[in-house]
Design an enzyme around this catalytic site. Structure first.
Site, PDB file in Angstrom:
ATOM      1  N   LYS A  46      37.152  47.749  41.433  1.00  0.00           N
ATOM      2  CA  LYS A  46      36.575  46.824  40.812  1.00  0.00           C
ATOM      3  C   LYS A  46      35.083  46.396  41.539  1.00  0.00           C
ATOM      4  O   LYS A  46      34.900  46.265  42.800  1.00  0.00           O
ATOM      5  CB  LYS A  46      37.365  45.445  40.966  1.00  0.00           C
ATOM      6  CG  LYS A  46      38.766  45.695  40.528  1.00  0.00           C
ATOM      7  CD  LYS A  46      39.822  44.541  40.549  1.00  0.00           C
ATOM      8  CE  LYS A  46      40.197  44.464  41.969  1.00  0.00           C
ATOM      9  NZ  LYS A  46      41.452  43.773  42.336  1.00  0.00           N
ATOM     10  N   THR A  95      37.274  31.208  41.749  1.00  0.00           N
ATOM     11  CA  THR A  95      37.600  32.628  41.602  1.00  0.00           C
ATOM     12  C   THR A  95      38.982  32.931  42.149  1.00  0.00           C
ATOM     13  O   THR A  95      39.171  34.252  42.558  1.00  0.00           O
ATOM     14  CB  THR A  95      36.256  33.477  42.063  1.00  0.00           C
ATOM     15  OG1 THR A  95      35.997  33.320  43.328  1.00  0.00           O
ATOM     16  CG2 THR A  95      35.115  33.134  41.272  1.00  0.00           C
ATOM     17  N   GLY A 131      42.281  34.153  42.980  1.00  0.00           N
ATOM     18  CA  GLY A 131      43.249  35.015  42.160  1.00  0.00           C
ATOM     19  C   GLY A 131      42.536  35.723  41.070  1.00  0.00           C
ATOM     20  O   GLY A 131      43.414  36.450  40.187  1.00  0.00           O
ATOM     21  N   THR A 132      41.480  36.384  41.227  1.00  0.00           N
ATOM     22  CA  THR A 132      41.009  37.078  40.121  1.00  0.00           C
ATOM     23  C   THR A 132      41.582  38.429  40.356  1.00  0.00           C
ATOM     24  O   THR A 132      41.837  39.222  39.399  1.00  0.00           O
ATOM     25  CB  THR A 132      39.502  37.250  40.392  1.00  0.00           C
ATOM     26  OG1 THR A 132      39.027  37.548  41.843  1.00  0.00           O
ATOM     27  CG2 THR A 132      38.728  36.110  40.049  1.00  0.00           C
ATOM     28  N   GLY A 133      41.665  39.338  41.548  1.00  0.00           N
ATOM     29  CA  GLY A 133      42.425  40.371  42.053  1.00  0.00           C
ATOM     30  C   GLY A 133      43.825  40.362  41.220  1.00  0.00           C
ATOM     31  O   GLY A 133      44.054  41.293  40.597  1.00  0.00           O
ATOM     32  N   CYS A 134      44.517  39.184  41.536  1.00  0.00           N
ATOM     33  CA  CYS A 134      46.015  39.271  41.009  1.00  0.00           C
ATOM     34  C   CYS A 134      46.026  39.378  39.558  1.00  0.00           C
ATOM     35  O   CYS A 134      46.776  39.960  38.725  1.00  0.00           O
ATOM     36  CB  CYS A 134      46.495  38.167  41.638  1.00  0.00           C
ATOM     37  SG  CYS A 134      46.769  37.832  43.377  1.00  0.00           S
TER      38      CYS A 134
END
Length: 262
Positions: free
Chosen positions: A173, A205, A207-210
């Site tokens: 990412k 932002t 929790g963007t990865g989850c």
């Protein structure tokens, strides 16, 4: 009704972890089930503490879901110890869980550690070989690949090294990469594909990865390919940040239901 299982930690602030995953599944019309690996006390500013769930109970949660409801796809998040990583990897094999998306969570958005060195080593040895796709950000890709990432060529080499650990696909990412926009990089072992999207400004932002991994699992559960899903996920996350509810004093949560106006 398609189903997706999330194997991850609980976030008391509800911006990341199990809570973000369930909201993301619901927003994509997928029924979400859970196996909780840890309970964290956290908010938008920091992770105050967390306790791990015993490996046996993690296994039982997965078994309870898979023996009754099943899963069309799954994703993993916070796996804080080597014992939990190995338990999850074994369960994925034993229950033949399809389309496993591994989000190799190592740090919270606040910078607090969520996985120790032994857990990362176990992830590389036991879990990644069972992953359909792994979705590291830049710091996670550096730790998995054992190299620093400063250029596009570095990122491609890191993707090659991570792919060699066993997953079918790697998505590095681009949120942490120094660029004017977001460039997510997909590698399938043969070719690299870049997916570009404008960067949304702001601090909401968390929790963007989850959310990225959960949305990918939801799309896979619905029969879409990773290549088709990534542009849709980029649009979804950009909208969730843009329509954030502006809660908390730190890295605030997104609005996972922004398309519904909620």
């Amino acid at each position: 009704m398609r189903t997706a299982l999330t194997i991850a930690g609980s976030d008391s602030g509800a911006g990341a972890g199990i809570q973000a995953d369930l909201k993301t599944f619901a927003a994509h019309g997928v029924y979400g089930t859970t196996a909780i690996t840890a309970v964290t006390a956290q908010n938008t500013r920091s992770v105050l503490s967390f306790d791990e769930i015993t490996p046996g109970l993690v296994r039982q949660q997965i078994e309870a879901v898979m023996s009754d409801i099943g899963a069309d796809a799954a994703k993993t998040g916070m796996l804080p110890s080597a014992a939990i990583v190995e338990t999850v990897a074994s369960a994925i094999a034993d229950f033949d869980i399809p389309f496993v998306v591994v989000d190799p969570v190592m740090l919270a958005k606040s910078g607090d550690g969520l996985a120790d060195d032994d857990a990362v080593a176990a992830m590389k040895a036991s879990l990644l070989p069972k992953a359909f796709v792994v979705t590291p950000n830049i710091p996670e890709a550096e730790r998995l690949s054992g190299m620093a990432i400063a250029t596009d060529d570095d990122r491609k080499e890191a993707a090659r090294r991570i792919h060699a650990l066993g997953p079918s696909l790697v998505v590095v990412k681009g949120g942490h990469f120094e660029s004017t926009g977001i460039i997510d990089l997909l590698y399938d072992g043969h070719e690299f594909i870049e997916f570009r999207h404008g960067r949304v400004p702001g601090r909401h932002t968390h929790g963007t990865g989850c959310t990225f991994a959960a949305a990918l699992a939801a799309h896979l559960a619905c029969g879409r390919t990773v290549r088709d899903a990534i542009p849709l996920i980029q649009e979804y996350i950009a909208g969730a940040i843009t329509h954030a509810p502006e809660l908390g004093e730190g890295n605030g949560p997104m609005n996972h239901f922004w398309k519904r106006g909620g």
